[in-house]
Design an enzyme around this catalytic site. Structure first.
Site, short mmCIF file in Angstrom:
data_model
loop_
_atom_site.label_atom_id
_atom_site.label_comp_id
_atom_site.label_asym_id
_atom_site.label_seq_id
_atom_site.Cartn_x
_atom_site.Cartn_y
_atom_site.Cartn_z
N GLY A 141 0.84 -1.19 0.00
CA GLY A 141 0.00 0.00 0.00
C GLY A 141 0.87 1.23 0.00
N PRO A 142 0.24 2.40 -0.15
CA PRO A 142 0.99 3.65 -0.27
C PRO A 142 1.83 3.93 0.98
CG PRO A 142 -1.35 3.98 -0.71
CD PRO A 142 -1.21 2.60 -0.22
N PRO A 143 2.88 4.73 0.84
CA PRO A 143 3.71 5.07 1.99
C PRO A 143 2.89 5.80 3.06
CG PRO A 143 4.68 5.90 -0.05
CD PRO A 143 3.34 5.36 -0.40
N GLY A 144 3.18 5.49 4.30
CA GLY A 144 2.54 6.22 5.39
C GLY A 144 1.19 5.69 5.83
N THR A 145 0.78 4.57 5.26
CA THR A 145 -0.54 4.04 5.63
C THR A 145 -0.48 3.14 6.85
OG1 THR A 145 -0.17 2.41 3.89
CG2 THR A 145 -1.68 4.22 3.40
N HIS A 169 -18.99 12.84 -11.65
CA HIS A 169 -18.31 12.13 -12.73
C HIS A 169 -18.39 10.61 -12.49
CE1 HIS A 169 -15.01 11.76 -15.79
NE2 HIS A 169 -14.82 10.61 -15.13
N GLU A 170 -18.04 10.19 -11.29
CA GLU A 170 -18.02 8.75 -11.01
C GLU A 170 -19.43 8.16 -11.00
OE1 GLU A 170 -15.32 7.28 -11.33
OE2 GLU A 170 -14.03 9.06 -11.19
N HIS A 196 -20.53 7.48 -14.50
CA HIS A 196 -20.10 6.17 -15.03
C HIS A 196 -21.03 5.08 -14.51
CE1 HIS A 196 -16.35 7.33 -16.85
NE2 HIS A 196 -15.77 7.72 -15.72
N ASP A 223 -10.37 8.62 -19.67
CA ASP A 223 -11.57 8.02 -20.25
C ASP A 223 -11.56 8.18 -21.76
OD1 ASP A 223 -12.46 7.54 -17.70
OD2 ASP A 223 -13.82 9.27 -17.64
P1 ADP Z 1 4.30 2.84 6.24
O1 ADP Z 1 5.18 1.80 6.83
O2 ADP Z 1 3.06 2.28 5.62
O3 ADP Z 1 5.00 3.76 5.31
P2 ADP Z 1 4.29 3.76 8.92
O4 ADP Z 1 3.80 2.58 9.63
O5 ADP Z 1 5.75 3.98 8.94
O6 ADP Z 1 3.78 3.76 7.43
O7 ADP Z 1 3.54 5.04 9.48
C1 ADP Z 1 4.23 6.16 9.98
C2 ADP Z 1 3.54 6.74 11.18
O8 ADP Z 1 2.26 7.27 10.81
C3 ADP Z 1 3.23 5.72 12.25
O9 ADP Z 1 4.31 5.56 13.10
C4 ADP Z 1 2.02 6.32 12.93
O10 ADP Z 1 2.38 7.32 13.83
C5 ADP Z 1 1.29 6.97 11.80
N1 ADP Z 1 0.31 6.05 11.20
C6 ADP Z 1 0.33 5.55 9.95
N2 ADP Z 1 -0.72 4.75 9.75
C7 ADP Z 1 -1.43 4.71 10.88
C8 ADP Z 1 -2.62 4.04 11.29
N3 ADP Z 1 -3.28 3.24 10.44
N4 ADP Z 1 -3.05 4.21 12.56
C9 ADP Z 1 -2.39 5.02 13.40
N5 ADP Z 1 -1.26 5.69 13.07
C10 ADP Z 1 -0.77 5.54 11.84
ZN ZN Z 2 -13.97 8.79 -15.67
#
Ligand code: ADP
Ligand code: ZN
Ligand code: MG
Length: 610
Positions: free
Chosen positions: A210-214, A431-432, A435, A509
């Site tokens: 999944g995307p970074p930061g999730t 838009h969505e 569709h 599209d």
């Molecule tokens: P990834 O590894 O997907 O890039 P991280 O786990 O390193 O993301 O997330 C970085 C920080 O963002 C975590 O340490 C937390 O503080 C916060 N964070 C990210 N996702 C969540 C989540 N689902 N719930 C709570 N905090 C989150």
């Molecule tokens: Zn479209």
């Protein structure tokens, strides 16, 4: 596979640049990866961007790079040989490397650590030199019996071990499905015997993507924390900068230690850096990467029965992974960790608000509503920024002023990612739904699987369809229904907002359907032109314009049909848009239910009952 129609932000110039430079990323990492010095210009007159510009304009004669301090001496054309300009480099100098190669600027690698000077034209040779130098240092070190750790590159690739992560599932919010899927892993780690007794199959490897930061890293740590087992971690990107053979031996070390501490979690972050499709050849084959990958596969295959080790890997590029990694017994369990939806964002905000002073009038739900497209990391960051601002303003608790300020800052920093608000969001919803509604009212179409205004990469929203099991031949009526559906997005924009307001979001599209319709006319004989196949490049100007006429006839007819459906169902469309804006995602069954239960009379002016 799903098919989908996405609505995209127009490609900006900088996106293209990113694509262009992505190719040299790996190379640059190899080269300067050893140091993690961030670029900061210590009051120099000549900056990094001056350097880039200098190369561009041919103003730079040669460059001397010192990887040990991560600086460069820049000799300008006609400049003083004794007084080169000094520039502090970035950790990854992708653009610089690209420019140097493009312009063929002479460049020198001169490590002040080991005064070896050689003028080399071309980056490949530079890397070779670094490798030899590094190997030399390595041998010297181990010969002198230094305590093992390799200092070159600051031994960043050594794995880390946390006896206890101190993180639990309560710290992770908004990614409930992923959490649920991983409960079983926790149960197993806590009590492996139970599983073996009943002969249950335990996953060895789990791939989180999944995307970074999730929250992938966070989730992996939470699993270890919940199960109360040690957490070993290492990042794939760190292998890439190492010397041949070292990565593989690190992997061996890692698994040996892990076996001693089993049950435990081994976490491999950024696995795409080592696990790329072999032979895909970025900057030529990377032996180090392949050896590391092979070693990893060997280790995983070598688990007997239940070693009690679960390997969790994370990536945001599952598409580039070597298929060998995904085979049974390896990372055969894949779990998506996606952008959080509204409720998810609320949950994450609650987690991060817990240790902060927040004014009672602040509604986390309102914040969640305003932060569509934010990841967990963005949300954590948002509350931190707000807290910092609060301290700066010498306030007691975070108020909406600081929150809004922080949201604006973060949105500004999310360049290139689609974050939408206000009118654009409404437009995207129409838009969505356009569709989806056109698809729904044309019986030939595949059923709608999902409609969403959750941004994903560059796409602002998307509509997904569930294709028939058997993908056989396509009939003309099915193809036309497809084209109408693809045009449904733009049609809704026009019907609702007017012709002047339609925007460039439908680019994708239109590209897609033009290709399809041309195929219908040229290859499948499905137009008034007749039943023959027209090969590219073999037809006259006259025939070319006839083709264009047929193509546009079909497209106009389909567009009219799409607009008609939307006009005929306008109240329903508005109703669906309201729901979509609130929920952000409507799945196929919900969609059909709403459409079936909808009765325009109910929402029209209150019925007067006597
Ligand atoms: P990834 O590894 O997907 O890039 P991280 O786990 O390193 O993301 O997330 C970085 C920080 O963002 C975590 O340490 C937390 O503080 C916060 N964070 C990210 N996702 C969540 C989540 N689902 N719930 C709570 N905090 C989150
Ligand atoms: Zn479209
Ligand atoms: Mg991570």
């Amino acid at each position: 596979m799903n098919t989908y129609q996405g609505r995209r932000k127009q490609k900006s110039k900088s996106d293209k640049l990113v694509n262009l430079i992505a190719g040299s990323l790996l190379l640059a990492q190899t080269f300067f990866g050893g140091s993690s010095v961030l670029a900061q210009n210590k009051g120099n007159d000549y900056s990094y961007s001056d350097l880039l510009q200098g190369i561009e304009t041919g103003n730079v004669e040669r460059i001397m790079i010192d990887p040990s301090t991560n600086t460069a001496k820049v000799y300008l054309q006609g400049g003083d040989e004794k007084k080169p300009e000094k520039v502090t480099l970035f950790y990854q100098n992708t653009e610089l490397i690209r420019k140097i190669r493009e312009k063929g600027v002479d460049f020198v690698v001169d490590s002040s650590a080991k005064n070896t000077t050689a003028i080399i034209n071309g980056i490949q040779l530079g890397i070779l030199l670094m490798l030899i130098l590094g190997l030399f240092l390595l041998i010297k070190r181990s010969a002198s019996g230094a305590a093992g750790a390799m200092n070159f590159g600051k031994s960043r690739a050594k794995f880390q071990m946390e006896a206890s992560t101190g993180i639990g599932f309560n710290d992770v919010a908004g990614i409930e499905e992923a959490k649920e899927e991983l409960q079983e892993v926790v149960v197993f780690l806590k009590n492996p015997e139970k599983f073996t007794a009943i002969g249950a199959r335990i996953p060895r490897g789990v791939l989180l993507y999944g995307p970074p930061g999730t929250g992938k890293t966070l989730l992996a740590k939470a699993i270890a924390g919940e199960a109360q087992v040690p957490f070993f971690s290492i990042s794939g990107s760190e292998f890439v900068e190492m010397f041949v053979g070292v990565g593989a031996s690190r992997v061996r070390d890692l698994f040996r230690k892990a076996k001693e501490s089993a049950p435990c979690i081994v976490f491999i972050d950024e696995i795409d850096a080592v696990g790329r499709q072999r032979g895909a050849g970025i900057g030529g084959g990377n032996d180090e990467r392949e050896q590391t990958l092979n070693q990893l596969l060997t280790e995983m295959d070598g688990f007997e029965g239940n070693t009690g080790i679960i390997v969790i890997a994370a990536t945001n590029r599952p598409d580039v992974l070597d298929s060998a990694l995904l085979r049974p017994g390896r990372f055969d369990r894949q779990v998506i960790v996606d952008y959080p939806d509204l409720e998810g964002r609320l949950g994450i905000l609650e987690v991060h608000a817990a240790n902060k002073k927040i004014a009672p009038e602040v509604s986390l739900r309102v914040i969640a509503q305003r932060t569509i497209g934010f990841t967990g990391a963005d949300l954590a960051n948002l509350l931190n920024e707000a807290a910092i601002l609060t301290a700066r303003y010498r306030k007691e608790a975070i108020t909406m002023i600081e929150v809004n300020n922080a949201i604006d800052r973060i949105i500004a920093g999310l360049e290139g990612r689609a974050v939408i608000d206000g009118k654009q969001k409404t437009m995207t919803a129409y838009h969505e739904i356009g569709h989806a509604i056109v698809a729904h009212f044309l019986p030939e179409n595949d059923p709608v699987e999902k409609v969403t205004v959750m941004p994903r990469g560059k796409s602002l929203g998307s509509t997904w369809f569930l294709p028939d099991e058997e993908q056989g031949l396509e009939t003309r009526s099915k193809l036309l229904a497809d084209v109408s559906t693809t045009l449904g997005g733009r049609a809704a924009e026009e019907v609702v907002f007017g012709y002047d307001e339609i925007d460039s979001g439908a680019e994708n599209d239109i590209e897609q359907l033009t290709f399809r319709v041309r195929q219908m006319v040229k290859e499948w004989g499905m137009s008034d032109l007749g039943q023959f196949n027209i090969e590219d490049g073999e037809y006259s100007q006259d025939l070319a314009s006839k083709i264009d006429v047929e193509v546009s006839k079909i497209i106009f007819a389909c567009y009219d049909k799409a607009k008609q459906i939307i006009q005929d169902n306008r109240p329903l469309v508005d109703h669906l848009v309201d729901i979509l804006l609130e929920k952000e995602t409507i799945d196929g069954d919900q969609f059909r239910k709403i459409v079936e239960q909808y009765s325009p009379k109910l929402t029209k002016s209150p019925v007067l009952t006597k």
